[in-house]
Design a protein around this motif. Sequence first.
Motif, mmCIF file in Angstrom:
data_model
loop_
_atom_site.group_PDB
_atom_site.id
_atom_site.type_symbol
_atom_site.label_atom_id
_atom_site.label_comp_id
_atom_site.label_asym_id
_atom_site.label_seq_id
_atom_site.Cartn_x
_atom_site.Cartn_y
_atom_site.Cartn_z
ATOM 1 N N ASP A 176 3.039 -4.094 1.678
ATOM 2 C CA ASP A 176 4.239 -4.312 2.485
ATOM 3 C C ASP A 176 5.445 -4.175 1.555
ATOM 4 O O ASP A 176 5.731 -5.051 0.748
ATOM 5 N N LEU A 177 6.167 -3.072 1.665
ATOM 6 C CA LEU A 177 7.248 -2.778 0.733
ATOM 7 C C LEU A 177 8.420 -3.738 0.874
ATOM 8 O O LEU A 177 9.096 -4.054 -0.116
ATOM 9 N N LEU A 216 1.765 6.773 4.149
ATOM 10 C CA LEU A 216 3.067 6.131 4.265
ATOM 11 C C LEU A 216 3.240 5.748 5.733
ATOM 12 O O LEU A 216 3.176 6.614 6.618
ATOM 13 N N MET A 217 3.478 4.461 6.003
ATOM 14 C CA MET A 217 3.461 3.977 7.371
ATOM 15 C C MET A 217 4.755 3.253 7.750
ATOM 16 O O MET A 217 5.438 2.681 6.895
ATOM 17 N N SER A 218 5.032 3.254 9.040
ATOM 18 C CA SER A 218 6.157 2.495 9.580
ATOM 19 C C SER A 218 5.743 1.038 9.755
ATOM 20 O O SER A 218 4.587 0.669 9.503
ATOM 21 N N ASP A 219 6.663 0.227 10.234
ATOM 22 C CA ASP A 219 6.371 -1.195 10.423
ATOM 23 C C ASP A 219 5.291 -1.427 11.463
ATOM 24 O O ASP A 219 4.540 -2.400 11.389
ATOM 25 N N ASP A 220 5.186 -0.519 12.458
ATOM 26 C CA ASP A 220 4.156 -0.660 13.489
ATOM 27 C C ASP A 220 2.948 0.240 13.216
ATOM 28 O O ASP A 220 2.219 0.621 14.133
ATOM 29 N N ASN A 221 2.757 0.575 11.937
ATOM 30 C CA ASN A 221 1.559 1.270 11.454
ATOM 31 C C ASN A 221 1.434 2.721 11.903
ATOM 32 O O ASN A 221 0.329 3.276 11.919
ATOM 33 N N VAL A 222 2.531 3.349 12.275
ATOM 34 C CA VAL A 222 2.511 4.783 12.527
ATOM 35 C C VAL A 222 2.527 5.506 11.185
ATOM 36 O O VAL A 222 3.336 5.192 10.314
ATOM 37 N N LEU A 255 9.856 4.269 6.571
ATOM 38 C CA LEU A 255 8.773 3.778 5.709
ATOM 39 C C LEU A 255 8.909 2.278 5.483
ATOM 40 O O LEU A 255 9.969 1.791 5.107
ATOM 41 N N ARG A 256 7.816 1.548 5.720
ATOM 42 C CA ARG A 256 7.792 0.105 5.466
ATOM 43 C C ARG A 256 6.518 -0.334 4.726
ATOM 44 O O ARG A 256 6.516 -1.373 4.074
#
Length: 332
Positions: A176-177, A216-222, A255-256
Amino acid sequence: MGQLSDKFKNMSLAIKEERVPYDETSNNGYIFNEKHYIPEELLLDLLSYYVDYKTLISCQLVCKQWNLFMKNYVWRKKAELILSHTLPLDEDTPWTTYYLICHKKPFHRNLIRNHSGQKNLSSDRNWTIISDGGDGWTVESPPSGVIALPDDPVFNGTNCCFVTSYGKCWKQQVIDLVKEGLSEYLLDNWQPPIKVSEWFSSRWDCSAVYVCTTELMSDDNVVLKHYNYSRTMRDEDQNQWFKYEYEFRNYGKGLRKIKFCHGGQDRQYWAGHYGSKMARACIILEIPDSMHHEVSISQEETVSPEPYYLSEEPNFIREEWSYSEEEYDSEE
């Protein structure tokens, strides 16, 4: 009682009369003990070089003048001093971004925890085991059946590794960045380069396959972007260490999180732990040289596809694992 009430009322009126509107052009904030003037340049250096970053939060509350130059200059300077590195010049960067940099120091450090199995894998909360085929995962210290790990000062002499078995072994770690100290503004607008690496090998007497994927994923795991790599080690490739390296750039906003997955197995199906070995998994974010500027599609070296979701074991692993020859890598 009435006299006491009148006294407080008079004090309140006196305080109101003494208050004056804030004037940005005045020397407010630079006068001490009503007579000593400190030049702005000297005050900024004192706060930047001699006041720790935790105390700087209180300094922001001294007056509006201090609050302004703290946000506009001091926080960025303090972060640069702590990192010993210049930062991109950006007037829109919130001061909280610099505070998190001072507090967490997220750049130039390995974000993967328990990178080589130096901590007990069975009780480790950082790694999630997805597949535990054959006799499952284990840790060797020092690595068995292979030459010694190369010297690497980054890992302070760590001399252990993860080892796979004759069935598919696969595990992952999600970083979690934001929790690591990288603000959403920084990730979206600075887009720091992301360097991924890991050492891997096989025994002298048993060929094996190594597989790694980074998402590399977004906050909702995309999944915004990912890179896949695999290599089969046999014959002259056995009994030596290889280093897999890759760098993400221009990955776009959103990216998150970073998901790092690796695994493998031996190719001769021997009972025990004769599969691929891996150590010193590493994800490092570098300080960018300048602010990120959006690049048109025609200028991009590679173009990311539309966001999508990956299963826990990507298709390329299910299809290619048993047939991996020499070296395979792909980016999307």
